[in-house]
Design an enzyme around this catalytic site. Structure first.
Site, PDB file in Angstrom:
ATOM      1  CG  ASP A   2      11.085  -1.068 -20.579  1.00  0.00           C
ATOM      2  OD1 ASP A   2      10.757  -0.995 -21.664  1.00  0.00           O
ATOM      3  OD2 ASP A   2      12.717  -0.897 -20.576  1.00  0.00           O
ATOM      4  CG  HIS A   4       6.930   1.635 -21.695  1.00  0.00           C
ATOM      5  ND1 HIS A   4       6.469   1.711 -23.458  1.00  0.00           N
ATOM      6  CD2 HIS A   4       7.014   0.783 -21.358  1.00  0.00           C
ATOM      7  CE1 HIS A   4       6.998   0.206 -23.193  1.00  0.00           C
ATOM      8  NE2 HIS A   4       8.031  -0.136 -22.271  1.00  0.00           N
ATOM      9  CG  ASP A  38      10.774  -0.355 -24.742  1.00  0.00           C
ATOM     10  OD1 ASP A  38       9.971  -0.225 -26.262  1.00  0.00           O
ATOM     11  OD2 ASP A  38      10.236  -1.066 -24.851  1.00  0.00           O
ATOM     12  CG  ASN A  73      10.462  -4.151 -27.836  1.00  0.00           C
ATOM     13  OD1 ASN A  73      10.675  -3.208 -26.349  1.00  0.00           O
ATOM     14  ND2 ASN A  73       9.774  -4.812 -27.263  1.00  0.00           N
ATOM     15  CG  HIS A  74       6.906  -0.766 -26.865  1.00  0.00           C
ATOM     16  ND1 HIS A  74       5.310  -0.681 -27.323  1.00  0.00           N
ATOM     17  CD2 HIS A  74       7.517  -1.013 -26.154  1.00  0.00           C
ATOM     18  CE1 HIS A  74       5.353  -1.811 -26.271  1.00  0.00           C
ATOM     19  NE2 HIS A  74       6.593  -2.610 -25.217  1.00  0.00           N
ATOM     20  CG  HIS A 155      15.008  -1.807 -25.374  1.00  0.00           C
ATOM     21  ND1 HIS A 155      14.527  -0.704 -24.277  1.00  0.00           N
ATOM     22  CD2 HIS A 155      13.979  -2.731 -25.779  1.00  0.00           C
ATOM     23  CE1 HIS A 155      13.480  -1.595 -24.091  1.00  0.00           C
ATOM     24  NE2 HIS A 155      13.529  -2.682 -24.749  1.00  0.00           N
TER      25      HIS A 155
END
Length: 204
Positions: A2, A4, A38, A73-74, A155
């Site tokens: 994550d 991001h 992610d 998933n992103h 993930h």
């Protein structure tokens, strides 16, 4: 995991873990770093985060260590052209071949996606286009899950359907989908979200 698109947080974590120095050099020797997915969405530094990790991966492998980047998933959402969580600055910084615009728009008209296509979105879309885009090619080399020793890294977590499907099969078929060799992604990726593992609609 994550990251991001937050390069400062990524660099801070890497230096605190004594895997990277202040000049971006791998200092982890034979250590293995697993980035849990992610990297994309939410923050403005996605390209820089990817470049940092790819650079460290090459350096680590030269030192007989490794940097393993997993698909979250992103990453799957972006390959599906689902850009609901892109930071406003996340549309910038992508290479774009304008000579391909007409063909790109024609292909997009045949693909389902979340929301309309605006002109400023085309560079990112081109980069993420499965089987064609430079970023889709990078993503195709990232596994969904990896086993190191006796530990499985992925993930969000594993559900029984994924174990039954087979991790090697899942990795191979997801890579084929990202390379444009399969029309549909492995069904278990969507099934995991339905069961509450890394859901797209309530991502953290």
């Amino acid at each position: 995991g994550d990251v991001h698109g937050d390069l400062f947080a990524l660099d801070t974590a890497l230096m605190m873990s004594e895997l990277m120095d202040e000049d971006g050099r791998w200092v982890g020797g034979k250590a293995v770093l697993v980035q849990m997915g992610d990297i994309l969405d939410r923050g403005p530094d996605e390209c820089e985060c990817l470049q940092r990790l790819l650079s460290l991966q090459a350096q680590a492998r030269a030192a007989r260590g490794d940097v393993v980047m997993l698909l979250g998933n992103h990453e799957i959402m972006n390959a599906d052209l689902d850009f609901r969580y892109v930071d406003p600055l996340g549309w910038t910084g992508w290479d774009y071949d304008e000579s391909e615009q007409t063909d790109l728009l024609r292909r997009l008209a045949k693909r389902p996606r979340a929301g309309p296509v605006e002109g400023y979105m085309l560079p990112r879309i081109q980069a993420m286009e499965r089987g064609r885009g430079a970023m889709a090619e990078v993503l195709s080399k990232m596994p969904v899950a990896v086993t190191i020793g006796e530990t499985v890294f992925t993930h969000g977590g594993l559900v029984p359907e994924v174990v039954s499907y087979g991790l090697r099969r899942l990795n191979e078929e997801t890579a084929e989908w990202l390379r444009g060799e399969r029309a549909a992604k492995p069904w278990v990726l969507d099934n995991c979200r339905a069961r509450g593992v890394a859901p797209e609609a309530e991502v953290s």
